[in-house]
Design an enzyme around this catalytic site. Structure first.
Site, PDB file in Angstrom:
ATOM      1  N   HIS A  57      44.484  39.019  37.665  1.00 27.21           N
ATOM      2  CA  HIS A  57      45.743  38.346  37.332  1.00 27.21           C
ATOM      3  C   HIS A  57      46.090  37.218  38.302  1.00 27.21           C
ATOM      4  O   HIS A  57      47.238  36.788  38.349  1.00 27.21           O
ATOM      5  CB  HIS A  57      46.892  39.354  37.334  1.00 27.21           C
ATOM      6  N   HIS A 219      46.856  43.142  29.791  1.00 23.56           N
ATOM      7  CA  HIS A 219      45.520  43.755  29.800  1.00 23.56           C
ATOM      8  C   HIS A 219      44.947  43.796  28.397  1.00 23.56           C
ATOM      9  O   HIS A 219      43.981  44.506  28.132  1.00 23.56           O
ATOM     10  CB  HIS A 219      45.576  45.174  30.355  1.00 23.56           C
TER      11      HIS A 219
END
Lengths: 333, 211
Positions: A57, A219
């Site tokens: 991320h 995700h």
């Protein structure tokens, strides 16, 4: 989709080695070897701010370690929570004797591991408080907002927490103002393409060339609707209206605003989205304060964007404006 | 040697290691099916994660421990070192409970203890993961297994049948926890990946020869 990697199993460790080689202000250590902290720790007596989460991320989470922001970060594998040991390492690295605020996204693994780490740190005499980023409106209805996941809005919370701690406030005060910031922050994302974790042979979901998924998790968790791919203005409208339904965007309000790229969307396209968001805010007579447009919380090479808004009061606006510096974000006085 | 072989048998560290090795073999067989089940409700990695955790446990070699509590702790530590995922943390929580349960019984367990031990593991997993009975998670499988072991013969076949029955019982019911609860129409038709894993792996454990 192609990747520039050496060994999937070494992806995170090699990334961390590169990170600290590039940014001497960061150190990598802890018993887990998976804790990024300030190379020069903050002054004694400052409330520590620790975070953690899965890799994949960047700049979240480790990229926000720096002055006026975070003190330490526990690093997990791609899209996995950090281990209990790395959470303990982060809490210890952040501790300067005035307690530690554990500030992370509301995900099962992260929460369980920080809970265990906090219990163990408390036994060692480190006072801990916890605030969860839970800004993703697509991940739960308003009447169970406590179940929402944390996405890009957590960047605002890092800024508020870091500034409040630098200002010398105590742990309960820092936690209090960050909770208020969290209550005033909402996000939603739209994904156009999937991502693939380095150890997987397949993308983690499929989406047609002419489709988009509204509310997809960072995700690749399913979103709230799948629709035909729309124009940038239409996507911006979908996101804006979803947030406006929950936030008091009254005439005269001031907001922090973030149009965030999920990893594979050009900055140009994010600016096209922002153009429409700015227009909608203007129509509502809401003033965006120092808008942020760019890749702040990504999902590997997922294409798409998210919008985060935090409604400001005087105190929150001042904390957002306080100086801060980390590898991927600088706020100048 | 099966773990739940008969009432008189004492479960050793080697038995636990053997059980883990057979789960490891089964997890490789079902990796993709479990990933696919998870992709419908979550982020699509349950099979791969389970395979990684079990491989880490096999590598940790519980046979090197002196007793069952030590073996269970060793496996928990290997799991926690391998991953910080929620699945890994819940598996480690269950193993730490197994270690404590065996410790409180003088370091050993008999097959007849496994109903109570499984129930205790379910309680610990519920406490750590904040799930409740009926949410449609692996917790419901654990509770079903515990109940079956209490009322029927304490064997692996009993455990496998209970996990399978729980999976089928929950088909047609919506997920009540996690992101999947947001789309009940989709989650109602889908198997929870944790419950599916319990059913598939326990089914296989009976039939796989120990390595």
């Amino acid at each position: 989709m192609k990747k520039l990697i050496n060994d999937p199993a070494r992806y995170v460790d090699e990334m961390l080695e590169g990170l600290v080689a590039a940014f001497p202000g960061l150190s990598l250590g802890g018993e887990s070897g998976r804790c990024v902290a300030r190379a020069q720790p903050a002054r004694d007596g400052k409330v520590g701010i620790a975070t953690g989460g899965g890799s994949g991320h960047l700049p979240l989470f480790t990229g926000y370690v720096g002055e006026g922001l975070l003190d330490a970060c526990a690093v997990g594998n791609v899209f996995e929570g950090p281990s209990v040991q790395s959470c303990i390492d982060a809490i210890k690295a952040a501790d300067r004797g005035a307690g530690v605020l554990c500030l992370y996204g509301n995900y099962g693994g992260d929460r369980m591991n920080f809970d265990m780490a906090g219990e163990m740190a408390s036994a060692d005499g480190i006072e801990c408080a916890t605030v969860l980023g839970a800004d993703d409106v697509a991940s739960a209805a308003p009447d169970e907002a406590e179940k929402r996941r944390g996405v890009a809005g957590i960047v605002f919370l890092y800024k508020i927490a870091g500034a409040a701690a630098e200002a010398g406030r105590d742990l309960s005060e820092v936690a209090g103002v960050v909770r208020r910031a969290a209550e005033n922050t909402r996000s939603i994302g739209v994904a156009l393409s999937p991502c693939r974790v380095p150890t997987a042979s397949e993308p983690n979901f499929r989406i047609g060339d002419d489709e988009m998924e509204v509310g997809m998790g960072i995700h690749g968790e399913p979103g709230i609707s799948r629709a035909a791919l729309a124009t940038a203005d239409a996507v911006a409208d979908i996101m804006y209206e979803r947030l406006a339904a929950e936030l008091p965007l009254r005439p005269g309000a001031r907001v922090a605003a973030l149009v965030n790229g999920l990893g594979a969307t050009p900055l140009e396209e994010l600016l096209i989205v922002w153009r429409q968001i700015a227009r909608r805010l203007g129509q509502a007579e809401v003033t965006p304060v120092t808008p942020m447009i760019g890749n702040y919380v990504t999902s590997m090479e997922m294409a798409g964007a998210s919008l985060s808004l935090m409604v400001l009061d005087e105190e929150l606006e001042a904390l957002m404006a306080a100086p801060a510096s980390c590898p991927f974000w600088t706020v100048s006085p | 040697m099966p773990v739940l072989d008969g009432v008189a048998m004492t479960i050793s560290a080697a038995d636990l290691a053997d059980f883990i090795e057979r789960l490891d073999t089964a997890s490789a067989r079902h990796e993709q099916a479990l990933n696919a089940a998870d992709a419908r409700l979550g982020d699509g990695d349950t099979g791969s994660m389970l395979k990684r955790i079990l491989a880490a446990m096999v590598a940790a070699d519980a046979r090197q421990s002196d007793d069952l509590p030590g073996a269970a702790r060793r496996l928990a530590q290997a799991t926690m070192k391998e991953t910080g995922s929620s699945l890994g943390t819940l598996v480690a929580t269950a193993l730490m409970t197994l270690a404590r349960q065996a410790g409180s019984r003088g370091g050993a367990l008999a097959a007849d203890d496994m109903a109570d031990v499984t129930a205790a593991m379910a309680d610990a997993v519920a406490e750590r993961g904040k799930a409740s009975a009926g949410d449609k998670t692996v917790l419901d499988s654990l509770r079903a297994v515990a109940e079956a072991l209490r009322t029927g013969p304490a064997t692996e076949a009993t455990a496998a049948r209970a996990a399978r029955a729980a999976l089928e019982d929950f088909r047609g019911r919506p997920c009540r926890i996690g992101r999947a609860r947001m789309f009940p129409e989709r989650s109602t038709d889908a198997d929870d990946p944790g419950m599916l894993a319990a059913a598939l792996l326990l089914d296989d454990v009976e039939t796989i020869d120990a390595q």
